[in-house]
Scaffold this motif. Structure first.
Motif, PDB file in Angstrom:
ATOM      1  N   GLN A 388       0.836  -1.204   0.000  1.00 42.95           N
ATOM      2  CA  GLN A 388       0.000   0.000   0.000  1.00 42.95           C
ATOM      3  C   GLN A 388       0.870   1.253   0.000  1.00 42.95           C
ATOM      4  O   GLN A 388       0.543   2.258  -0.661  1.00 42.95           O
ATOM      5  CB  GLN A 388      -0.922  -0.006   1.222  1.00 42.95           C
ATOM      6  N   LEU A 389       1.984   1.212   0.736  1.00 46.01           N
ATOM      7  CA  LEU A 389       2.891   2.361   0.817  1.00 46.01           C
ATOM      8  C   LEU A 389       3.432   2.728  -0.563  1.00 46.01           C
ATOM      9  O   LEU A 389       3.363   3.894  -0.983  1.00 46.01           O
ATOM     10  CB  LEU A 389       4.041   2.032   1.763  1.00 46.01           C
ATOM     11  N   ALA A 393       2.775   5.909  -3.082  1.00 42.11           N
ATOM     12  CA  ALA A 393       3.908   6.804  -3.303  1.00 42.11           C
ATOM     13  C   ALA A 393       4.242   7.026  -4.772  1.00 42.11           C
ATOM     14  O   ALA A 393       4.811   8.061  -5.130  1.00 42.11           O
ATOM     15  CB  ALA A 393       5.146   6.255  -2.589  1.00 42.11           C
ATOM     16  N   VAL A 394       3.898   6.057  -5.647  1.00 39.60           N
ATOM     17  CA  VAL A 394       4.302   6.212  -7.049  1.00 39.60           C
ATOM     18  C   VAL A 394       3.492   7.315  -7.726  1.00 39.60           C
ATOM     19  O   VAL A 394       2.298   7.452  -7.479  1.00 39.60           O
ATOM     20  CB  VAL A 394       4.151   4.881  -7.829  1.00 39.60           C
ATOM     21  N   PRO A 402       7.012  13.410 -17.400  1.00 40.06           N
ATOM     22  CA  PRO A 402       8.434  13.350 -17.049  1.00 40.06           C
ATOM     23  C   PRO A 402       8.747  13.847 -15.643  1.00 40.06           C
ATOM     24  O   PRO A 402       9.743  13.439 -15.053  1.00 40.06           O
ATOM     25  CB  PRO A 402       9.102  14.240 -18.107  1.00 40.06           C
ATOM     26  N   ALA A 403       7.894  14.709 -15.098  1.00 36.61           N
ATOM     27  CA  ALA A 403       8.155  15.242 -13.756  1.00 36.61           C
ATOM     28  C   ALA A 403       8.176  14.131 -12.699  1.00 36.61           C
ATOM     29  O   ALA A 403       8.832  14.256 -11.667  1.00 36.61           O
ATOM     30  CB  ALA A 403       7.101  16.291 -13.393  1.00 36.61           C
ATOM     31  N   GLY A 404       7.458  13.033 -12.972  1.00 34.86           N
ATOM     32  CA  GLY A 404       7.414  11.956 -12.000  1.00 34.86           C
ATOM     33  C   GLY A 404       8.486  10.903 -12.179  1.00 34.86           C
ATOM     34  O   GLY A 404       8.645  10.016 -11.331  1.00 34.86           O
ATOM     35  N   ASP A 410      13.628   6.257  -8.164  1.00 36.52           N
ATOM     36  CA  ASP A 410      13.963   6.029  -6.752  1.00 36.52           C
ATOM     37  C   ASP A 410      13.200   4.840  -6.180  1.00 36.52           C
ATOM     38  O   ASP A 410      13.717   4.105  -5.327  1.00 36.52           O
ATOM     39  CB  ASP A 410      13.641   7.279  -5.932  1.00 36.52           C
ATOM     40  N   LEU A 411      11.960   4.668  -6.603  1.00 34.49           N
ATOM     41  CA  LEU A 411      11.108   3.627  -6.023  1.00 34.49           C
ATOM     42  C   LEU A 411      11.227   2.279  -6.726  1.00 34.49           C
ATOM     43  O   LEU A 411      10.847   1.251  -6.159  1.00 34.49           O
ATOM     44  CB  LEU A 411       9.646   4.082  -6.034  1.00 34.49           C
TER      45      LEU A 411
END
Length: 481
Positions: A388-389, A393-394, A402-404, A410-411
Motif C-alpha cells: 500500500q505504501l 507513493a508512485v 516526465p516530472a514523476g 527512486d522507487l
C-alpha cells in the motif's frame, strides 16, 4: 491517407506527410521530445574524469579489527601494474564485514584512483541504475537517455579511461556483471558478494572473508563498549559465532542501555530471548546467533518505541538501501517528528543507517524480520503495508509525465524487491502497482523488466479475480504493449 498539397503523401493509419516542416511531428502515444544544444551529448571518450569523482555511501566503521591481512590482500591485488581491468571479489556470509572491507579500502586508498564509484549490484535493475547514475554524473546530458542507454554510455566511458575504482556491492548473480567485466579494458573493480563461487572465471581474484577469531571479537566488543570485562566479552563472542555484524549489534544494545557486558551475556542465555527465531532453520549457527541479538533489540524497541518496530517490519519488504525518508513519514500519517524519533531510535541500535534523505537496513535484519511475525496481533501485515505504501507513493501517469520519472527511478528497486519477496501474492493492489511499473519501464526502454513486471501483474490478477475478469484484459493489454 494524409495528403499535403502538391507535396508528398503518406498512407497507413496515423501516418503523416509534410513538405516543409520546421518543428516536430508525432503520431505515437508516448512520444518524447528533448532539445539538446549541438555537441551537448559527448561521446564517452571525449569526457575526461572529473576531479574528485566520488560516490561512496558512508564512512567505514571506526572499530575495525581482524581484517589487516584482508585489507593488504585487496590493496596489493588492486595495485597490480599489469594491463587490463583488475578485479577482486570479497565473498562471505551476510554480516561478516564484506561491505566494511570495501568502504575501508575506498577511504584508505582514495588518492590512488582518478575516481571511485559505488554501485549496489544485488539486482540487474540496481546495477543499471547505478551505472546510469555514473553517466549522469560524468555527462549531465545523458539524463535524456533511457537508463539502459545511459548504462551503456557509462560502460563505454569505463572502457576508454583508466585509473578508476568501481565497487559493485553485494552481487547476487554473476551473470549480471559478466558483460560489464568483459567490456572494460582498464581500471579496477572490487566486488562484494555472498556467493561463494569460482569468481576467477569472471576475471576476479577471490578472497573468502571468514568470521573473527575469539581474540579479535573480544577486542572489538571491548573497544566498542569501552568496557574491559574480557570474560563476558568472550562469552558473548562465543555465543554470537564471532560474526562482526552480530557483535556490532550487541555492542549497540549494551551502549544504548548502559549495562555491563556480563548482564547482556546473561540475557543471551535466557531462552525467552529467542522466541522470535522459530522461523530460522536449525544448523545456521551464525545466522541464528545474529537473530538472537536482533530478538533482544526488537524486544527493547517494542517497549520504548513500538512504532519503530512497525517501521522496521515494513522496511524488511523493500530493498535494503536508499529508502526515501518521506516514505517513513507516510507510515506515521504525515507526522514528521514521530518518524524522525523512530528512525533515530533504530539508528541508535544500529538497526538502520540514516542520511538526510534515505534509510538503509541490513539484508540479514530484513531476512529475520520477514520470517517473524510482529509482536502485536493488531498490526496490519507488514507486507500489505509495504504494498500500500509504494502504491500510494508512485506518481500518476508513469508513461507520460516526465516530472514523476525521478521518483519512479527512486522507487523502482523497492518495487522489484517487494515483488521478489512475494512470488505467490494474490493482492490486487500489488497487481495494479506492477501494471503501472511496467508502463513506466516500457517508456524508459527497460523492456525486459517491463515484460517481467507486466507478466507478474497478469498472474496476480488472474489468480485473484479469475481469467474472465475485465482487469485481466487490462493486464493483457499492458503485456502486449
Amino acid at each position: 491517407m494524409t495528403r499535403a498539397a502538391d507535396g508528398p503523401t503518406a498512407s497507413g493509419e496515423r501516418s503523416a506527410a509534410a513538405g516543409v516542416n520546421y518543428g516536430n511531428i508525432s503520431t505515437g502515444d508516448n512520444a518524447r521530445f528533448m532539445h539538446l544544444d549541438p555537441g551537448a551529448l559527448k561521446s564517452p571518450e571525449q569526457v575526461p574524469p572529473p576531479a574528485g569523482l566520488w560516490n561512496v555511501p558512508r564512512r567505514p566503521s571506526r572499530v575495525f579489527v581482524g581484517r589487516d591481512q584482508v585489507m593488504d590482500d585487496v590493496a596489493q591485488a588492486l595495485a597490480s601494474g599489469r594491463r587490463g581491468v583488475i578485479g577482486q571479489s570479497v565473498a562471505g556470509l551476510g554480516g561478516v564485514g564484506k561491505t566494511e572491507v570495501a568502504l575501508h579500502h575506498a577511504h584508505a586508498c582514495r588518492e590512488r584512483y582518478t575516481g571511485v564509484w559505488w554501485v549496489g549490484a544485488d539486482s540487474r535493475t540496481n546495477l543499471t541504475a547505478g551505472l546510469a547514475a555514473l553517466a549522469h554524473r560524468l555527462a549531465p546530458a545523458t539524463t535524456v537517455l533511457p537508463d539502459e542507454q545511459a548504462e551503456a554510455w557509462a560502460s563505454a566511458w569505463l572502457y576508454h579511461h583508466d585509473g578508476w575504482l568501481l565497487i559493485l556491492d553485494n552481487v547476487e548473480d554473476p551473470g549480471d556483471i559478466e558483460t560489464l567485466l568483459g567490456g572494460v579494458d582498464s581500471g579496477r573493480v572490487l566486488v562484494t558478494t555472498r556467493r561463494d563461487i569460482d569468481w576467477t572465471g569472471y576475471g576476479l581474484t577471490p578472497i573468502r572473508l571468514s568470521t573473527l577469531t575469539q581474540a579479535e571479537a573480544v577486542q572489538m566488543l571491548c573497544e566498542r563498549t569501552r568496557q574491559d570485562d574480557q570474560t563476558a566479552a568472550a562469552g558473548i563472542a562465543d555465543y554470537l559465532g564471532y560474526l562482526p555484524l552480530a557483535l556490532e549489534q550487541a555492542a549497540a544494545y549494551i551502549n544504548h542501555h548502559h549495562i555491563p557486558m556480563a548482564a547482556y551475556h546473561d540475557r543471551l542465555d535466557d531462552e525467552r530471548a529467542g522466541q522470535l527465531l522459530a522461523g530460522i532453520a536449525p544448523g545456521q549457527n551464525a545466522q541464528r546467533a545474529v537473530t538472537r541479538v536482533w530478538a533482544l533489540t526488537l524486544a527493547a524497541l517494542s517497549t520504548t518505541n513500538p512504532i519503530a518496530v512497525e517501521i522496521l517490519h515494513v522496511l524488511a519488504w523493500l530493498a535494503p538501501d536508499d529508502v526515501p525518508r518521506d516514505l517513513i513519514t507516510m507510515l506515521t500519517d504525515g507526522d514528521q517528528t514521530t518518524a524522525d524519533l523512530a528512525l533515530g531510535v533504530l539508528a541508535s541500535y544500529s538497526m538502520a543507517t540514516l542520511d538526510e534523505t534515505t534509510v538503509s537496513t541490513h539484508r540479514l535484519v530484513q531476512t529475520v524480520l520477514r520470517l517473524t511475525l510482529p509482536a502485536s496481533q493488531t498490526t496490519t501485515d507488514p507486507s500489505s503495508q509495504a504494498i500500500q505504501l509504494l502504491n500510494t507513493a508512485v506518481p500518476a501517469n508513469p508513461g507520460g509525465d516526465p516530472a514523476g520519472w525521478p521518483r519512479w527511478r527512486d522507487l523502482l528497486p523497492h518495487i522489484t524487491a517487494l515483488t521478489n519477496h512475494l512470488p505467490h501474492s494474490t493482492d490486487t493492489t500489488l497487481s495494479r502497482l506492477l501494471n503501472e511499473t511496467g508502463v513506466f519501464e516500457r517508456g524508459q526502454g527497460l523492456y525486459q523488466q517491463a515484460e517481467l513486471h507486466s507478466t507478474q501483474a497478469l498472474a496476480i490478477t488472474e489468480a485473484a479475480l479469475g481469467p474472465e475478469h475485465p482487469d485481466v484484459a487490462i493486464s493483457l493489454g499492458n503485456l502486449a504493449s
